[in-house]
Design a protein around this motif. Sequence first.
Motif, PDB file in Angstrom:
ATOM      1  N   GLU A  58      66.997 -25.105 -17.023  1.00  0.00           N
ATOM      2  CA  GLU A  58      67.517 -23.538 -16.663  1.00  0.00           C
ATOM      3  C   GLU A  58      67.256 -22.884 -18.000  1.00  0.00           C
ATOM      4  O   GLU A  58      66.861 -21.216 -17.858  1.00  0.00           O
ATOM      5  CB  GLU A  58      68.118 -24.199 -16.178  1.00  0.00           C
ATOM      6  N   VAL A  59      68.094 -23.765 -18.594  1.00  0.00           N
ATOM      7  CA  VAL A  59      68.236 -22.891 -20.485  1.00  0.00           C
ATOM      8  C   VAL A  59      67.106 -22.645 -20.607  1.00  0.00           C
ATOM      9  O   VAL A  59      67.628 -20.951 -21.553  1.00  0.00           O
ATOM     10  CB  VAL A  59      69.696 -23.200 -20.677  1.00  0.00           C
ATOM     11  N   LEU A  60      66.749 -22.398 -21.125  1.00  0.00           N
ATOM     12  CA  LEU A  60      65.639 -22.580 -22.050  1.00  0.00           C
ATOM     13  C   LEU A  60      64.248 -21.250 -21.331  1.00  0.00           C
ATOM     14  O   LEU A  60      64.285 -20.468 -21.729  1.00  0.00           O
ATOM     15  CB  LEU A  60      64.158 -23.194 -22.056  1.00  0.00           C
ATOM     16  N   SER A  61      64.551 -21.495 -20.255  1.00  0.00           N
ATOM     17  CA  SER A  61      63.933 -20.243 -18.774  1.00  0.00           C
ATOM     18  C   SER A  61      64.693 -18.512 -19.193  1.00  0.00           C
ATOM     19  O   SER A  61      64.293 -17.917 -18.474  1.00  0.00           O
ATOM     20  CB  SER A  61      63.815 -20.825 -17.167  1.00  0.00           C
ATOM     21  N   MET A  62      66.248 -19.312 -19.130  1.00  0.00           N
ATOM     22  CA  MET A  62      67.257 -18.677 -19.198  1.00  0.00           C
ATOM     23  C   MET A  62      66.281 -17.805 -20.344  1.00  0.00           C
ATOM     24  O   MET A  62      66.898 -16.301 -20.431  1.00  0.00           O
ATOM     25  CB  MET A  62      68.335 -18.548 -19.255  1.00  0.00           C
ATOM     26  N   LEU A  63      66.464 -18.220 -21.534  1.00  0.00           N
ATOM     27  CA  LEU A  63      66.877 -17.423 -22.847  1.00  0.00           C
ATOM     28  C   LEU A  63      65.053 -17.601 -23.437  1.00  0.00           C
ATOM     29  O   LEU A  63      65.272 -16.554 -23.676  1.00  0.00           O
ATOM     30  CB  LEU A  63      66.581 -18.944 -23.963  1.00  0.00           C
ATOM     31  N   ARG A  64      64.000 -17.686 -22.374  1.00  0.00           N
ATOM     32  CA  ARG A  64      62.810 -17.061 -22.527  1.00  0.00           C
ATOM     33  C   ARG A  64      63.113 -15.585 -21.687  1.00  0.00           C
ATOM     34  O   ARG A  64      61.832 -14.795 -21.774  1.00  0.00           O
ATOM     35  CB  ARG A  64      61.480 -18.065 -21.847  1.00  0.00           C
ATOM     36  N   ARG A  96      73.919 -11.599 -21.720  1.00  0.00           N
ATOM     37  CA  ARG A  96      73.064 -11.317 -20.275  1.00  0.00           C
ATOM     38  C   ARG A  96      74.389 -12.259 -19.490  1.00  0.00           C
ATOM     39  O   ARG A  96      74.899 -12.125 -18.118  1.00  0.00           O
ATOM     40  CB  ARG A  96      72.230 -11.751 -20.109  1.00  0.00           C
ATOM     41  N   PHE A  97      74.459 -13.728 -19.810  1.00  0.00           N
ATOM     42  CA  PHE A  97      74.751 -14.684 -18.993  1.00  0.00           C
ATOM     43  C   PHE A  97      76.623 -15.164 -19.412  1.00  0.00           C
ATOM     44  O   PHE A  97      76.690 -15.675 -18.841  1.00  0.00           O
ATOM     45  CB  PHE A  97      74.106 -15.362 -19.424  1.00  0.00           C
ATOM     46  N   GLU A  98      77.341 -14.214 -20.225  1.00  0.00           N
ATOM     47  CA  GLU A  98      78.344 -15.429 -20.047  1.00  0.00           C
ATOM     48  C   GLU A  98      79.287 -15.112 -19.172  1.00  0.00           C
ATOM     49  O   GLU A  98      79.535 -15.990 -19.083  1.00  0.00           O
ATOM     50  CB  GLU A  98      78.501 -15.003 -21.646  1.00  0.00           C
ATOM     51  N   THR A  99      78.885 -13.982 -18.013  1.00  0.00           N
ATOM     52  CA  THR A  99      80.206 -14.135 -17.395  1.00  0.00           C
ATOM     53  C   THR A  99      80.007 -14.736 -16.421  1.00  0.00           C
ATOM     54  O   THR A  99      80.734 -15.400 -15.020  1.00  0.00           O
ATOM     55  CB  THR A  99      80.170 -12.426 -16.505  1.00  0.00           C
ATOM     56  N   VAL A 100      78.459 -15.591 -16.190  1.00  0.00           N
ATOM     57  CA  VAL A 100      78.147 -15.912 -15.213  1.00  0.00           C
ATOM     58  C   VAL A 100      77.413 -17.809 -15.347  1.00  0.00           C
ATOM     59  O   VAL A 100      76.410 -18.711 -14.829  1.00  0.00           O
ATOM     60  CB  VAL A 100      77.176 -15.195 -13.995  1.00  0.00           C
ATOM     61  N   LEU A 101      77.567 -18.016 -16.246  1.00  0.00           N
ATOM     62  CA  LEU A 101      77.137 -19.805 -17.165  1.00  0.00           C
ATOM     63  C   LEU A 101      78.083 -20.639 -16.865  1.00  0.00           C
ATOM     64  O   LEU A 101      79.100 -19.986 -17.176  1.00  0.00           O
ATOM     65  CB  LEU A 101      77.284 -19.440 -18.542  1.00  0.00           C
ATOM     66  N   THR A 102      77.197 -21.831 -16.437  1.00  0.00           N
ATOM     67  CA  THR A 102      77.802 -22.925 -15.519  1.00  0.00           C
ATOM     68  C   THR A 102      78.045 -23.769 -16.449  1.00  0.00           C
ATOM     69  O   THR A 102      77.708 -23.764 -17.478  1.00  0.00           O
ATOM     70  CB  THR A 102      77.042 -23.289 -14.954  1.00  0.00           C
ATOM     71  N   VAL A 103      78.960 -24.946 -16.354  1.00  0.00           N
ATOM     72  CA  VAL A 103      79.038 -26.324 -17.008  1.00  0.00           C
ATOM     73  C   VAL A 103      77.341 -26.761 -17.218  1.00  0.00           C
ATOM     74  O   VAL A 103      77.676 -26.407 -18.655  1.00  0.00           O
ATOM     75  CB  VAL A 103      80.105 -27.070 -16.612  1.00  0.00           C
ATOM     76  N   ASN A 104      76.918 -26.490 -16.346  1.00  0.00           N
ATOM     77  CA  ASN A 104      75.783 -27.749 -15.908  1.00  0.00           C
ATOM     78  C   ASN A 104      75.351 -26.748 -18.105  1.00  0.00           C
ATOM     79  O   ASN A 104      74.612 -26.835 -18.530  1.00  0.00           O
ATOM     80  CB  ASN A 104      75.373 -28.156 -15.538  1.00  0.00           C
ATOM     81  N   GLN A 105      75.136 -25.094 -17.256  1.00  0.00           N
ATOM     82  CA  GLN A 105      73.951 -25.136 -18.152  1.00  0.00           C
ATOM     83  C   GLN A 105      74.628 -24.795 -19.504  1.00  0.00           C
ATOM     84  O   GLN A 105      73.420 -24.241 -21.006  1.00  0.00           O
ATOM     85  CB  GLN A 105      73.817 -22.905 -17.285  1.00  0.00           C
ATOM     86  N   ALA A 106      76.016 -24.670 -19.489  1.00  0.00           N
ATOM     87  CA  ALA A 106      76.437 -24.510 -20.689  1.00  0.00           C
ATOM     88  C   ALA A 106      75.664 -26.552 -21.992  1.00  0.00           C
ATOM     89  O   ALA A 106      75.787 -26.276 -22.812  1.00  0.00           O
ATOM     90  CB  ALA A 106      78.046 -24.591 -20.993  1.00  0.00           C
ATOM     91  N   GLN A 107      76.231 -27.741 -21.146  1.00  0.00           N
ATOM     92  CA  GLN A 107      75.292 -28.545 -21.455  1.00  0.00           C
ATOM     93  C   GLN A 107      73.938 -27.951 -21.775  1.00  0.00           C
ATOM     94  O   GLN A 107      73.677 -28.774 -23.037  1.00  0.00           O
ATOM     95  CB  GLN A 107      75.397 -29.712 -19.680  1.00  0.00           C
ATOM     96  N   GLY A 108      73.133 -27.794 -20.755  1.00  0.00           N
ATOM     97  CA  GLY A 108      72.131 -27.355 -21.569  1.00  0.00           C
ATOM     98  C   GLY A 108      71.803 -27.073 -22.303  1.00  0.00           C
ATOM     99  O   GLY A 108      71.048 -27.243 -23.718  1.00  0.00           O
ATOM    100  N   LEU A 109      72.324 -25.800 -23.280  1.00  0.00           N
ATOM    101  CA  LEU A 109      72.000 -25.068 -24.297  1.00  0.00           C
ATOM    102  C   LEU A 109      73.052 -26.016 -24.601  1.00  0.00           C
ATOM    103  O   LEU A 109      72.610 -25.728 -26.413  1.00  0.00           O
ATOM    104  CB  LEU A 109      73.154 -23.883 -23.790  1.00  0.00           C
ATOM    105  N   SER A 110      74.159 -26.422 -25.445  1.00  0.00           N
ATOM    106  CA  SER A 110      74.580 -27.270 -26.141  1.00  0.00           C
ATOM    107  C   SER A 110      73.255 -28.694 -26.976  1.00  0.00           C
ATOM    108  O   SER A 110      73.596 -28.516 -27.957  1.00  0.00           O
ATOM    109  CB  SER A 110      75.389 -28.381 -25.621  1.00  0.00           C
ATOM    110  N   ALA A 139      80.395 -24.247 -11.530  1.00  0.00           N
ATOM    111  CA  ALA A 139      81.308 -24.188 -11.809  1.00  0.00           C
ATOM    112  C   ALA A 139      80.757 -23.314 -13.252  1.00  0.00           C
ATOM    113  O   ALA A 139      80.354 -24.190 -13.971  1.00  0.00           O
ATOM    114  CB  ALA A 139      82.805 -25.484 -11.498  1.00  0.00           C
ATOM    115  N   LEU A 140      81.889 -22.828 -13.173  1.00  0.00           N
ATOM    116  CA  LEU A 140      81.564 -21.135 -14.069  1.00  0.00           C
ATOM    117  C   LEU A 140      82.327 -22.059 -16.123  1.00  0.00           C
ATOM    118  O   LEU A 140      83.622 -22.891 -15.378  1.00  0.00           O
ATOM    119  CB  LEU A 140      81.671 -20.319 -14.739  1.00  0.00           C
ATOM    120  N   ILE A 141      81.925 -21.604 -16.561  1.00  0.00           N
ATOM    121  CA  ILE A 141      82.399 -22.715 -18.068  1.00  0.00           C
ATOM    122  C   ILE A 141      83.620 -21.200 -18.106  1.00  0.00           C
ATOM    123  O   ILE A 141      84.204 -20.457 -18.204  1.00  0.00           O
ATOM    124  CB  ILE A 141      81.654 -22.532 -18.739  1.00  0.00           C
ATOM    125  N   ASP A 142      84.957 -22.019 -18.613  1.00  0.00           N
ATOM    126  CA  ASP A 142      86.089 -21.497 -19.312  1.00  0.00           C
ATOM    127  C   ASP A 142      86.156 -20.596 -20.638  1.00  0.00           C
ATOM    128  O   ASP A 142      84.765 -21.258 -21.489  1.00  0.00           O
ATOM    129  CB  ASP A 142      86.802 -22.361 -19.089  1.00  0.00           C
TER     130      ASP A 142
END
Length: 101
Positions: free
Chosen positions: A90-96, A42-56, A11-14
């Motif tokens: 996954e988020v670290l890969s996206m950041l890099r 790059r990713f805010e429009t497609v960021l998922t809830v799980n990716q947001a948790q990884g970034l947190s 699910a995408l982050i709200d």
Amino acid sequence: MHTTPVEPVDALIDERALSKLKWRCRRGLLENDIFIERFFNRFETVLTVNQAQGLSALMELSDNDLLDLHLARKSLEQVDASLVCKDVSEVLSMLRQPFER
């Protein structure tokens, strides 16, 4: 019996959660802020809830450890073995990902 709906893992982050996450991602080192700004651009429009948790989870690190991860000077295992999981990796890969002009 009343149950709380469970969000799908992809699910995408709200908008409200995204705003809070952006605020949480503000860092003391300019270099980290640049990586994170590019990530959101790059990713805010497609960021998922799980990716947001990884970034947190990554935001719990010190600025120096986070920068070492961004620059691949250290691995997740070297910085904090408890962060080794699919969402954080996954988020670290996206950041890099290289910056595209």
